[in-house]
Design an enzyme around this catalytic site. Structure first.
Site, PDB file in Angstrom:
ATOM      1  N   SER A  24       0.849  -1.194   0.000  1.00 22.04           N
ATOM      2  CA  SER A  24       0.000   0.000   0.000  1.00 22.04           C
ATOM      3  C   SER A  24       0.888   1.249   0.000  1.00 22.04           C
ATOM      4  O   SER A  24       1.975   1.242   0.588  1.00 22.04           O
ATOM      5  CB  SER A  24      -0.875  -0.048   1.266  1.00 22.04           C
ATOM      6  OG  SER A  24      -1.981   0.789   1.141  1.00 22.04           O
ATOM      7  N   CYS A  27       3.842   7.169   2.640  1.00 24.37           N
ATOM      8  CA  CYS A  27       4.754   8.310   2.669  1.00 24.37           C
ATOM      9  C   CYS A  27       5.962   7.981   3.527  1.00 24.37           C
ATOM     10  O   CYS A  27       5.821   7.436   4.624  1.00 24.37           O
ATOM     11  CB  CYS A  27       4.062   9.522   3.295  1.00 24.37           C
ATOM     12  SG  CYS A  27       2.827  10.254   2.243  1.00 24.37           S
ATOM     13  N   TYR A 184      -7.403  14.294   1.102  1.00 23.67           N
ATOM     14  CA  TYR A 184      -6.566  15.119   0.234  1.00 23.67           C
ATOM     15  C   TYR A 184      -7.434  15.741  -0.866  1.00 23.67           C
ATOM     16  O   TYR A 184      -8.649  15.537  -0.895  1.00 23.67           O
ATOM     17  CB  TYR A 184      -5.374  14.304  -0.290  1.00 23.67           C
ATOM     18  CG  TYR A 184      -4.506  13.864   0.880  1.00 23.67           C
ATOM     19  CD1 TYR A 184      -3.884  14.840   1.679  1.00 23.67           C
ATOM     20  CD2 TYR A 184      -4.371  12.537   1.241  1.00 23.67           C
ATOM     21  CE1 TYR A 184      -3.138  14.472   2.792  1.00 23.67           C
ATOM     22  CE2 TYR A 184      -3.620  12.165   2.360  1.00 23.67           C
ATOM     23  CZ  TYR A 184      -3.010  13.143   3.124  1.00 23.67           C
ATOM     24  OH  TYR A 184      -2.288  12.792   4.234  1.00 23.67           O
ATOM     25  N   ARG A 232      -7.823   5.331  -5.614  1.00 23.83           N
ATOM     26  CA  ARG A 232      -8.056   5.075  -4.177  1.00 23.83           C
ATOM     27  C   ARG A 232      -9.089   6.070  -3.678  1.00 23.83           C
ATOM     28  O   ARG A 232      -8.946   7.280  -3.903  1.00 23.83           O
ATOM     29  CB  ARG A 232      -6.758   5.199  -3.372  1.00 23.83           C
ATOM     30  CG  ARG A 232      -7.006   5.102  -1.875  1.00 23.83           C
ATOM     31  CD  ARG A 232      -5.755   4.913  -1.038  1.00 23.83           C
ATOM     32  NE  ARG A 232      -5.433   3.492  -0.910  1.00 23.83           N
ATOM     33  CZ  ARG A 232      -4.612   2.988   0.015  1.00 23.83           C
ATOM     34  NH1 ARG A 232      -4.016   3.786   0.884  1.00 23.83           N
ATOM     35  NH2 ARG A 232      -4.373   1.686   0.073  1.00 23.83           N
ATOM     36  N   ARG A 337       1.235  -1.300   7.174  1.00 28.80           N
ATOM     37  CA  ARG A 337       2.098  -1.440   8.354  1.00 28.80           C
ATOM     38  C   ARG A 337       2.659  -2.841   8.532  1.00 28.80           C
ATOM     39  O   ARG A 337       3.793  -2.996   8.980  1.00 28.80           O
ATOM     40  CB  ARG A 337       1.332  -0.990   9.599  1.00 28.80           C
ATOM     41  CG  ARG A 337       1.160   0.529   9.632  1.00 28.80           C
ATOM     42  CD  ARG A 337       0.109   0.955  10.602  1.00 28.80           C
ATOM     43  NE  ARG A 337      -1.219   0.529  10.187  1.00 28.80           N
ATOM     44  CZ  ARG A 337      -2.325   0.774  10.866  1.00 28.80           C
ATOM     45  NH1 ARG A 337      -2.258   1.412  12.012  1.00 28.80           N
ATOM     46  NH2 ARG A 337      -3.502   0.385  10.409  1.00 28.80           N
TER      47      ARG A 337
END
Ligand SMILES: Cc1cc2nc3c(=O)[nH]c(=O)nc-3n(C[C@H](O)[C@H](O)[C@H](O)COP(=O)(O)O)c2cc1C
Length: 380
Positions: A24, A27, A184, A232, A337
């Protein structure tokens, strides 16, 4: 025809992902002037060595002001292409496909790296004070006050996405993902909580989705027909309950029903897969975070909008990921993660699921030590 599973290839237009596991976008806050650094190379390359079928870059800014932080990756200049190409070449050498997520932070731009707190970075420290947004509504008290884009500003953003797509192609990416999630810029247009415009880009559902649809059509028009486009989205602003009910006295914001309708429009624009995330546009949303908490959105969009989906969000176990694919809730799983904790997660998952899967030849002695005979490795 055999049923899909986590290690079944996924054909998208002319490319074949070797399995259903994607890194995924994440950043790294490790760029200067938008350039990919050694950190990006190692970070992305090691996940390809680890066996992910598709490796996404982090949100890569289409303009300097489209960055979340001054240290974000960017693709607003041809000068960015070479270092990205160095990465895509390596990903391909490992049998992985290369994906780039392109985005614009809008009102959530010019912020500090997260490990340095939540702080607006002033121009004197490399930030910028012109924050683009649909309307002049800040995300929260810590963030800057944006300016509502005028028509020229909207047209310039669209052009920047198209130019980014041209550069991404030159850099060797197979998949381009348009970032319309997490609060965003494109998500800001979708949600009535951040978009209070009264022109053709605000108000009705058709008006709020206009920019996302226009950007998607424009990118699709220049991204070659044999390569896939993903979008997305945040499937909900989480101001409704999981079942879609709106608590009394609240505004629902962007909802899963609207996401289904948008996904059908995106399908008709030639989008190949909707990557189903959630949240990020409302600071005080209550999100029921837990294992697979967003997977139901991918399942519903897949079923009701008739488009391939990606499931993301606390997918950590091999059996869990395999179940999502086998039960056809999604066509792809994206892990973030868990792949930071273990870049070799796909190789581990293959062993746990007892699926023979190729290891990099350089690591084959390690695979031999643990794998049963039928798991013997095939060098890539
Ligand atoms: C360090 C970090 C950076 C992230 N950056 C991005 C990003 O650039 N673009 C994006 O769409 N999501 C980003 N995300 C969200 C992840 O892609 C993912 O949707 C989210 O972490 C949930 O998946 P997980 O439970 O597997 O971590 C980021 C997450 C992390 C942990």
């Amino acid at each position: 025809m055999s049923l899909p599973h986590l290690f079944a290839p996924l054909v998208l237009r002319s490319i074949t992902l070797p399995n259903r596991i994607a890194v995924s976008p994440m950043c790294q806050y490790s760029s200067e002037d938008g350039f990919a650094s050694d950190w990006h190379f190692v970070h992305l390359a090691s996940r390809a060595v680890g066996g992910a079928g598709l490796v996404f870059t982090e949100a890569t800014a289409v303009t300097p002001e489209g960055r979340i932080s001054p240290q974000d990756l960017g693709i607003w200049s041809d000068k960015h292409i070479d270092r990205l190409q160095h990465i895509t070449d390596f990903l391909h050498s490992q049998g992985s496909c290369a994906g780039i997520q392109v985005g614009h932070a809008g009102r959530k731009g010019s912020m500090s790296k997260p490990w340095e707190g939540t702080r607006l970075i002033p121009p004197s420290e490399g930030g910028w004070d012109k924050l683009a947004a649909p309307s002049a509504i800040p995300f929260s008290a810590e963030y800057g006050k944006p300016t509502g884009l005028d028509r020229d500003g909207i047209a310039a953003i669209q052009k920047a996405f198209v130019a980014a797509a041209h550069r991404a192609l030159a850099a060797g990416f197979d998949v381009i993902e348009i970032h319309a999630a997490h609060g965003y810029l494109l998500h800001q247009f979708l949600s009535p909580l951040s978009n209070t415009r009264t022109d053709e880009y605000g108000g009705s559902f058709e008006n709020r989705v206009r920019l996302v649809v226009e950007v998607t059509k424009a990118v699709r028009a220049v991204w070659p027909g044999h390569l896939p486009v993903f979008v997305r989205i945040s499937a909900t602003d989480w101001l409704e309950s999981f079942t879609g009910e709106k608590p009394e006295g609240t505004e629902a914001g962007w909802t899963i029903d609207q996401s289904v309708a948008l996904s059908a429009l995106l399908r008709d624009c030639g989008v190949d897969l909707v990557d189903c995330s959630s949240g990020g546009n409302v600071a005080n949303a209550k999100i029921p975070v837990g294992p697979g908490y967003q997977t139901a959105f991918a399942a519903r969009i897949r079923r009701e909008a008739g488009i391939a989906t990606g499931a993301v969000g606390m997918i950590t176990q091999s059996a869990q990921a395999d179940c999502i694919i086998r039960t056809q809730q999604a066509d792809l799983v994206l892990l973030a993660r868990e792949l930071l904790r273990d870049p070799y997660w796909p190789l581990r998952a293959a062993r746990e699921l007892k699926v023979p899967t190729p290891w990099p030849v350089q690591y084959s002695r390690a695979a031999d030590a643990h794998a049963p005979a039928r798991d013997r490795i095939v060098a890539k």
